[in-house]
Every structure is written in structure tokens, then in C-alpha cells.
Design a protein around this motif. Structure first.
Motif, PDB file in Angstrom:
ATOM      1  N   PRO A  80       3.544  -5.773   4.830  1.00  0.00           N
ATOM      2  CA  PRO A  80       5.231  -5.132   5.318  1.00  0.00           C
ATOM      3  C   PRO A  80       6.143  -5.432   4.878  1.00  0.00           C
ATOM      4  O   PRO A  80       6.645  -6.519   4.260  1.00  0.00           O
ATOM      5  N   GLN A 106       2.535  -2.070   1.059  1.00  0.00           N
ATOM      6  CA  GLN A 106       1.393  -2.056   2.478  1.00  0.00           C
ATOM      7  C   GLN A 106       0.572  -0.998   1.592  1.00  0.00           C
ATOM      8  O   GLN A 106       0.247  -0.396   0.753  1.00  0.00           O
ATOM      9  N   GLU A 143      -0.724  -8.651   4.956  1.00  0.00           N
ATOM     10  CA  GLU A 143      -0.875  -7.863   5.731  1.00  0.00           C
ATOM     11  C   GLU A 143      -1.985  -8.256   5.749  1.00  0.00           C
ATOM     12  O   GLU A 143      -2.651  -8.001   5.108  1.00  0.00           O
TER      13      GLU A 143
END
Length: 375
Positions: A80, A106, A143
Motif C-alpha cells: 500500500p 497495490q 500487502e
């Protein structure tokens, strides 16, 4: 006797020594994932004065202009935007020869096409418009590959794995940890091997249709849907009304569900492992500090039992460097493992107390850089 004078050790275009005694982890990874690297190395390309030159062909002289410098290796960081991973790697080089390029995006910004021939094209769609295509040589996932329509992040991991991209954590392991039913099956196997006392996994059941979720419910309970529909992942269900909403979401997404009751607990324990470093923390449930800022998280001594939990989980799916285990401790001192964290994303503490967010404290760029053979 060979009249050719000895020269420097040959290099491939990734900047790694070929045939020498020291090949960095990044170079080894690219050799596994880059089908053209072996061919480049067999040509005898060597590193002379910062330019890549091949042995002279018949009829060519030594005064020919040098070839173009090797392409800088590309590190793709899936993370992120709250953490800037480009800045820490800026100016870094692989074996001191080729500066590393870094792209950060992302899961929601990525799409790709891959083939069994090693061809891979990754498209990054910028949030502000525009797109660009890249071919990563190494991957760092920070992530959690969860959520998305129909498990989209897991599909991206499968494509990157097919494209042969090396990763700090094995891509099949990231895929397995992000698939709750698959992960639970492995945890149940660990409990059978180690015993219930050594690995006290909370009892769970799996159902693939909503009617299984509605059969003999006990409140409160925890429901984990996979693949998780938008806005619904792991949910604490405390009433028939909430259960009906979760069942509707499950049917609409054609998801399966893992269900377990919530054992009585007064404390929550989290054990983290990053490489050869460990940390254990705990906080009380149902209470806060005098300032109303939520539960206070405190470090605790790591017991051999708790270390055994996280070591066993870190060995799943071929092994990962980063892993976390959460357990509930009841008033009688009994502990139940309720969650195992995937090696990606961040782990936040309740209450949002500054300085106590359980992000990957030791997962500094230096940890990842060790995989790349940095200088």
C-alpha cells in the motif's frame, strides 16, 4: 596451452558472477526465473569497464564500439502507498555494478499476462490515470493477498509464479497462506502431528453452502469467507440477524466459510517471526487504559511452546521468512490458536495506540536486500 590471457570472471546481464564462487541471491533468483539469462551467460558476456562485451566474432576488431549496458534489474514491491518502498532502495545496486530499479503498486493496480515460456508482462494502472508495462526480476509482497473480486490477488500470485518471478517469500506459500480453507487444512495436519496440547488449534468447521452456515449456530462465533466478497472477510457473528447477512453475502459470492466458536478469553497473544528474530506481545480484551485509547500492548517473554507454534506455521507451504500466530488465553490459562497471519501486509493492534502497531518491525529494507545480494 591456451594463448588466451586470463580475464575477469564472466557476468550475465543481471550483474551476477557466472561460474564464480559467489552468486548473490538475486542473481540466482533471476537465473531460475529468466529464461534468457542462461543463454546470455553461455555467450561469455563479460564485464569490462562497465560495458557488456562479448568475445570478438571472426572478422571483428577490438576497436568495435561497446554494446549497450545491461538492463537494470527491476524490483516490484506490492504494498500500500502508506509506506514508500522506492525511497529506501534508491541508489542501491546489485553487486555494485547495476543500479536497481524499483516499482511499487497495490494488487488492485496490477494486471498481467504470463506463459509457460517465461514470458511475462505486468501492467500497472496508476490511480491518477495512465498505465505502464514492466517485467519484474524480483518480487517483494508487503500487502496481504486477500479480498478482491473472486480472490483477484491470489490470481495475480499464480500468474507471477507462472512467469517465473523470484520472490522474497515463495509465491506458492503466499498463495496458500491467503487461502483460509487450505491454510486451515494444513493447521489441522500440524495438530494431528504435534498433538492437541502442543498445538491447541481452535476447533473449526468448513461449509461450502449457506445452509451449512445456518445449521446449529452458536453465538458468538467467527466466520471467514473465501473468496471474501467486498466488505466481508472475517466477521464476528453475535446474532441471527448478522448471521443471515453473512449467509447472503456467502451465497452471492459463491464462497466457502470457515466457522469456529469464540473460546472465552481475557488476553490475546501474538507471536511474530521474521527470519531468525522473534517477538511475543499480548493485550487484554474488553478493557482499555484511563485515557480511553484502547488496550495496552506489552511485550512478553517468548516461551519455547510459543516459539514452536510459529516455527511450525512458518514451515508450511515450503517455508516463509515472515509469519505470525495469534491465540486467546482464557481465565483458566488455557490457550487456543485462532489465527495465523500470512507473510504480507500489516498487523495492527486494537485501539490504534501510537507506537504499538504491529507492523513488520524488523522487515526493514535491509532484510529484503539480503535476498538481492546488495552492496
Amino acid at each position: 596451452m591456451d594463448p588466451t590471457p586470463p580475464g575477469p570472471a564472466p557476468f550475465c546481464r543481471t550483474g551476477g558472477v557466472v561460474g564464480g564462487g559467489s552468486i548473490g541471491g538475486f542473481h540466482r533468483g533471476v537465473h531460475r526465473g529468466w529464461s534468457s539469462c542462461g543463454a546470455a551467460c553461455r555467450t561469455g558476456i563479460s564485464w569490462r569497464g562497465g560495458w557488456a562485451r562479448s568475445p570478438p566474432r571472426p572478422g571483428e576488431g577490438r576497436g568495435d564500439p561497446p554494446r549497450a549496458p545491461p538492463t537494470a534489474p527491476l524490483l516490484l514491491v506490492i504494498a500500500p502507498p502508506s509506506t514508500d518502498w522506492v525511497k529506501p532502495f534508491k541508489g542501491k545496486s546489485v553487486h555494485g555494478d547495476t543500479e536497481l530499479r524499483v516499482e511499487q503498486a497495490q494488487f488492485s493496480e496490477l494486471s498481467l499476462a504470463a506463459s509457460t515460456h517465461g514470458a511475462l508482462s505486468v501492467t500497472i494502472d496508476a490511480p491518477r490515470g495512465g498505465s505502464r508495462k514492466v517485467r519484474p526480476d524480483f518480487l517483494l509482497v508487503r500487502e496481504a493477498p486477500e479480498g478482491g473480486a473472486g480472490g483477484a490477488p491470489r490470481r495475480l500470485l499464480a500468474g507471477l509464479h507462472l512467469g517465473g518471478v523470484p520472490s522474497a517469500d515463495p509465491l506458492p506459500a503466499l498463495y496458500g497462506f491467503a487461502h483460509p480453507p487450505c491454510l486451515f487444512a494444513q493447521l489441522a495436519r500440524l495438530q494431528r502431528e504435534l498433538g492437541h496440547e502442543a498445538f491447541p488449534l481452535v476447533p473449526q468447521r468448513f461449509c461450502n453452502r449457506p445452509r451449512g452456515l445456518l445449521t446449529s449456530p452458536t453465538f458468538p462465533m467467527s466466520v471467514t469467507l473465501s473468496p471474501a466478497p467486498a466488505g466481508v472477510g472475517q466477521v464476528r457473528v453475535g446474532s441471527p440477524q448478522v448471521l443471515g447477512a453473512v449467509a447472503a453475502a456467502m451465497g452471492g459470492a459463491r464462497a466457502g466459510a470457515l466457522v469456529h466458536g469464540e473460546p472465552p478469553g481475557t488476553q490475546r497473544l501474538r507471536v511474530q517471526r521474521i527470519g531468525d528474530q522473534y517477538r511475543a506481545l499480548r493485550w487484554s480484551l474488553g478493557g482499555g487504559d484511563t485515557a480511553g485509547e484502547g488496550p495496552q500492548v506489552e511485550p512478553v517473554a517468548l516461551s519455547p511452546r510459543h516459539r514452536g507454534w510459529v516455527d511450525a506455521c512458518a514451515g508450511l507451504f515450503g517455508g516463509v521468512d515472515i509469519c505470525g500466530v495469534e491465540a486467546l488465553r482464557g481465565p483458566d490459562g488455557q490457550e487456543h490458536i485462532v489465527q495465523v497471519h500470512a507473510p504480507g501486509g500489516t498487523w495492527g493492534t486494537p485501539g490504534g495506540v501510537p507506537g504499538t502497531h504491529l507492523r513488520y518491525t524488523w522487515d526493514s529494507p535491509g532484510h529484503t536486500w539480503g535476498h538481492l545480494g546488495h552492496t
